[in-house]
Design an enzyme around this catalytic site. Structure first.
Site, PDB file in Angstrom:
ATOM      1  N   THR A 211       8.385  10.187  -5.909  1.00  0.00           N
ATOM      2  CA  THR A 211       7.225   9.462  -5.390  1.00  0.00           C
ATOM      3  C   THR A 211       6.010  10.389  -5.346  1.00  0.00           C
ATOM      4  OG1 THR A 211       8.572   7.998  -4.064  1.00  0.00           O
ATOM      5  CG2 THR A 211       6.401   8.492  -3.184  1.00  0.00           C
ATOM      6  N   ARG A 239      13.821  -5.180  -2.053  1.00  0.00           N
ATOM      7  CA  ARG A 239      13.655  -4.098  -1.061  1.00  0.00           C
ATOM      8  C   ARG A 239      12.304  -3.397  -1.229  1.00  0.00           C
ATOM      9  NH1 ARG A 239      12.659   1.709  -1.314  1.00  0.00           N
ATOM     10  NH2 ARG A 239      13.616   2.666   0.512  1.00  0.00           N
ATOM     11  N   GLY A 241      10.168  -0.073   0.458  1.00  0.00           N
ATOM     12  CA  GLY A 241      10.345   1.105   1.312  1.00  0.00           C
ATOM     13  C   GLY A 241       9.122   1.368   2.175  1.00  0.00           C
ATOM     14  N   ASP A 242       8.974   2.615   2.580  1.00  0.00           N
ATOM     15  CA  ASP A 242       7.885   2.996   3.486  1.00  0.00           C
ATOM     16  C   ASP A 242       6.537   3.159   2.779  1.00  0.00           C
ATOM     17  OD1 ASP A 242       9.134   5.233   2.148  1.00  0.00           O
ATOM     18  OD2 ASP A 242       7.825   6.526   3.325  1.00  0.00           O
ATOM     19  N   THR A 262       7.252  11.052   1.828  1.00  0.00           N
ATOM     20  CA  THR A 262       8.215  10.799   0.751  1.00  0.00           C
ATOM     21  C   THR A 262       9.620  11.053   1.280  1.00  0.00           C
ATOM     22  OG1 THR A 262       9.007  11.475  -1.432  1.00  0.00           O
ATOM     23  CG2 THR A 262       7.882  13.170  -0.141  1.00  0.00           C
ATOM     24  N   GLY A 263      10.551  10.199   0.874  1.00  0.00           N
ATOM     25  CA  GLY A 263      11.918  10.362   1.348  1.00  0.00           C
ATOM     26  C   GLY A 263      12.594   9.013   1.485  1.00  0.00           C
ATOM     27  N   GLY A 265      13.049   5.806   2.572  1.00  0.00           N
ATOM     28  CA  GLY A 265      12.048   4.949   3.202  1.00  0.00           C
ATOM     29  C   GLY A 265      12.482   4.227   4.460  1.00  0.00           C
TER      30      GLY A 265
HETATM   31  N1  ASP Z   1       9.912   6.686   0.174  1.00  0.00           N
HETATM   32  C1  ASP Z   1      10.255   6.044  -1.074  1.00  0.00           C
HETATM   33  C2  ASP Z   1      11.008   4.777  -0.764  1.00  0.00           C
HETATM   34  O1  ASP Z   1      11.849   4.774   0.105  1.00  0.00           O
HETATM   35  C3  ASP Z   1      11.086   6.913  -1.978  1.00  0.00           C
HETATM   36  C4  ASP Z   1      10.603   8.317  -2.196  1.00  0.00           C
HETATM   37  O2  ASP Z   1       9.788   8.821  -1.442  1.00  0.00           O
HETATM   38  O3  ASP Z   1      11.065   8.936  -3.138  1.00  0.00           O
HETATM   39  O4  ASP Z   1      10.808   3.808  -1.442  1.00  0.00           O
END
Ligand code: ASP
Length: 343
Positions: A211, A239, A241-242, A262-263, A265
């Site tokens: 991301t 779905r 995410g964040d 990032t992570g 979500g």
């Molecule tokens: N945060 C993103 C999600 O959950 C994924 C990512 O940061 O790699 O969609």
């Protein structure tokens, strides 16, 4: 009696100032830098040994080009918002990042993209979720902010809006990427199609990138932040995410900080991570680094919320904590330049 009251008031004043001491303790400056910009290309578990020199060069080149692009715009006096949009659009156009053309695949073998944008001066924000034909979702997110009365548009509606705004659209096949496709096939085999995986999870056969996000502070003291992603490999059922959720993946407030996360979500949504960073500074009096560390290295880590964030405070101080093995990141201000993947 009067003397005692004066003494108590002085004591209270001293305690109120202790926030500033904490900032100094963290080596952060309280003098606004002329400009500052920070970006990430995802957090994950890629070990240096699993990347060839050529791959490392490719990532470092992209990170360097992106941060210089933003720096030059800010030097010219462009707004933080313009710098954030341009940097993220550049990263979206690089296949090695999980955003735009490098987006990961859903369970159904499609690419559904999310992005958000926030202006710390006006507290206005825009976001899109689950778009499949918008070439640069960050531009759509900013257009939602500037050209609509809404904050978050999803799916077909977001796409119709993007077309109406004259943004570039593409066939969903434009986002096809063999490495990402291989990742989906592997996870479908290994986990009987059940698991959902961060793009940057360690696996020898995969290329790992993530991301993207950016935060900028311009010469006028305005902060802006944005995030763009393909989400997580094998995501199902629409779905989201964040990343397109204001307060979870992205937040900006001129009085505190700008942040892009990032992570995994789901954790960032549950813990309202981006807003919590600002709130910890605002209500707890923590410095940017104290607040960021508390969230990423303690709260998220304790519950298994893998990831990291990049953030700037209103002075241009930076925080880039991650509780994973690595985070693609870069930071520039007039007297410092950092471009790193690992510790
Ligand atoms: N945060 C993103 C999600 O959950 C994924 C990512 O940061 O790699 O969609």
């Amino acid at each position: 009696m009067k003397n005692i009251l004066i003494y108590i008031m002085l004591l209270m004043l001293f305690n109120a100032c202790s926030t500033d001491e904490k900032v100094v303790e963290n080596n952060n400056t309280m003098q606004k830098k002329d400009y500052a910009i920070v970006l990430h290309g995802g957090a994950g578990y890629v070990s240096a040994d699993n990347l060839s020199q050529e791959q490392k060069d490719e990532y470092f080149n992209a990170l360097n080009t992106a941060i210089s692009l933003g720096e030059n715009l800010l030097k010219e006096g462009k707004s933080a918002g313009d710098a954030v949009e341009e940097v993220i659009a550049y990263l979206e156009n690089q296949p090695m990042f999980n955003a735009g053309i490098g987006a990961v695949f859903t369970h159904d073998g499609k690419n559904e993209l999310d992005a958000s944008f926030m202006d710390g001066n006006t507290m206005n924000a825009g976001a899109v979720g689950g778009v499949t034909i918008v070439k640069n979702p960050i531009k759509a997110a900013r257009a939602v902010m500037d050209k609509s009365p809404h904050v978050l548009l999803t799916g077909k509606g977001a796409e119709t809006f993007s077309i109406e705004q004259g943004l570039d659209t593409v066939n969903n096949k434009y986002f096809f990427n063999q490495d990402r496709w291989n990742s989906l096939q592997r996870i479908l085999d290994e986990e009987a199609g059940q698991g959902m995986e961060l793009d940057h999870t360690e696996h020898p056969s995969d290329k790992k990138f993530g991301t993207v996000g950016c935060v900028a502070l311009d010469k006028n003291g305005n902060l802006a932040a944005g995030t763009s992603t393909g989400g997580m490999t094998n995501k199902k059922w629409g779905r989201i995410g964040d990343s397109p959720i204001i307060g979870a993946g992205t937040y900006a407030d001129n009085t505190t900080c700008g942040v892009s996360c990032t992570g995994h979500g789901e954790y960032f949504i549950r813990y309202a991570v981006a807003y919590d960073l600002s709130a910890k500074m605002k209500y707890k009096g923590l410095s940017l680094n104290q607040a960021a560390d508390e969230i990423v290295m303690k709260e998220l880590k304790e519950v298994g919320g893998a990831g990291g964030l990049v953030a700037l405070d209103k002075y241009g101080n930076v925080a880039m904590p991650f509780n994973t093995g690595c985070m693609f990141r870069a930071y520039v201000c007039p007297d410092e330049r950092i471009v790193k993947i690992w510790e």
